[in-house]
Write a protein that holds these residues in place. Sequence first.
Motif, PDB file in Angstrom:
ATOM      1  N   UNK A  37      10.571   2.370 -16.076  1.00 38.31           N
ATOM      2  CA  UNK A  37       9.238   2.807 -16.499  1.00 38.31           C
ATOM      3  C   UNK A  37       8.124   2.372 -15.544  1.00 38.31           C
ATOM      4  N   UNK A  38       8.240   2.677 -14.255  1.00 37.17           N
ATOM      5  CA  UNK A  38       7.132   2.319 -13.349  1.00 37.17           C
ATOM      6  C   UNK A  38       5.899   3.173 -13.634  1.00 37.17           C
ATOM      7  N   UNK A  39       4.726   2.590 -13.442  1.00 34.17           N
ATOM      8  CA  UNK A  39       3.488   3.327 -13.623  1.00 34.17           C
ATOM      9  C   UNK A  39       3.213   4.208 -12.414  1.00 34.17           C
ATOM     10  N   UNK A  40       2.432   5.248 -12.619  1.00 37.41           N
ATOM     11  CA  UNK A  40       2.011   6.107 -11.532  1.00 37.41           C
ATOM     12  C   UNK A  40       1.305   5.251 -10.469  1.00 37.41           C
ATOM     13  N   UNK A  63       4.939   7.774  -7.913  1.00 41.03           N
ATOM     14  CA  UNK A  63       5.091   6.466  -7.275  1.00 41.03           C
ATOM     15  C   UNK A  63       5.024   6.597  -5.755  1.00 41.03           C
ATOM     16  N   UNK A  64       4.677   5.510  -5.092  1.00 45.82           N
ATOM     17  CA  UNK A  64       4.744   5.424  -3.640  1.00 45.82           C
ATOM     18  C   UNK A  64       6.128   4.885  -3.284  1.00 45.82           C
ATOM     19  N   UNK A 103       6.258  -3.191  -6.379  1.00 41.86           N
ATOM     20  CA  UNK A 103       6.142  -3.396  -7.823  1.00 41.86           C
ATOM     21  C   UNK A 103       7.478  -3.179  -8.530  1.00 41.86           C
ATOM     22  N   UNK A 104       8.338  -2.380  -7.913  1.00 43.05           N
ATOM     23  CA  UNK A 104       9.674  -2.111  -8.465  1.00 43.05           C
ATOM     24  C   UNK A 104      10.677  -2.050  -7.323  1.00 43.05           C
ATOM     25  N   UNK A 131       4.998 -10.208 -11.403  1.00 42.81           N
ATOM     26  CA  UNK A 131       4.972  -9.223 -12.469  1.00 42.81           C
ATOM     27  C   UNK A 131       5.748  -7.969 -12.148  1.00 42.81           C
ATOM     28  N   UNK A 132       6.481  -7.982 -11.028  1.00 44.11           N
ATOM     29  CA  UNK A 132       7.260  -6.818 -10.612  1.00 44.11           C
ATOM     30  C   UNK A 132       8.543  -6.667 -11.411  1.00 44.11           C
ATOM     31  N   UNK A 133       9.240  -5.575 -11.149  1.00 43.61           N
ATOM     32  CA  UNK A 133      10.416  -5.221 -11.935  1.00 43.61           C
ATOM     33  C   UNK A 133      11.616  -4.941 -11.032  1.00 43.61           C
TER      34      UNK A 133
END
Length: 259
Positions: A37-40, A63-64, A103-104, A131-133
């Motif tokens: 569930x990564x954010x845009x 996502x980038x 972030x992910x 706070x990354x995943x």
Amino acid sequence: MTSTEQGRRKYDELAERYEEIFPYVADVGQLLVDYARPERGSRVLDVGAGRGAVARAALAIGCQVTAIDASKGMVDRLAADFPEIDARQMDAGALDFPDGSFDLVAAGFVIQVLPDADVALAEFRRVLAPGGMLALSLEKQTVGRLRWLFELAGEFFGAPVPSDDSPGGMTSDQLNALIESAGFIDIATDSVEMPVPMEDPAALWDWLTPRGLTDAVAALPEDKAEQFRLRFIAGAEHMQANGGISLDFKATLHRAGTR
């Protein structure tokens, strides 16, 4: 040639038809991104990207995406197909990125084939921002209706024949222990089950090729290699005539966070 170099060459050769041979990869790549569930706008690193099952699913939600693979053939094809993705050839255990770059970090069906999974997980942790995943998928070896094949491999190569209760390979519990040892928190796991039909014995052989079948057969004396091929074809044809050739494919999805 080292085993790593052999692996790279195999995947270079498979780049054009990788997802034809492994038809479940795209579906599980999408499921893994859904699970994470990564954010845009999230900065996503896809490790062992192959043809981009995870990368393109992340790209589709804004996502980038940076994607790496040890195979140059895979990277070249991915860059050509998806110019929006920053595709690079790189080893999972030696990431050429600064600390906290993503972030992910996601890896689909990669962790179980790495020679040093703990080293790779430490690298994944390093390049994740606070706070990354982390999101991983793990293929679960199953026996099921392929017992004839495991028994054939045991006869010709001395490979142990797994039981239905203990099929072998890395387990989800073992992977979670490695993830925890690498410093991740809030570990969660989910399961995926999907049958994968094979059209004919040749398709089953192709599916097994990157798993070492061709190399193992080539190392046999010529007469033994021919016996194995004939027995393999006979076994696969029998399976096809009695319910079809189908893999009882199972996987687990793993998700964990960073402090």
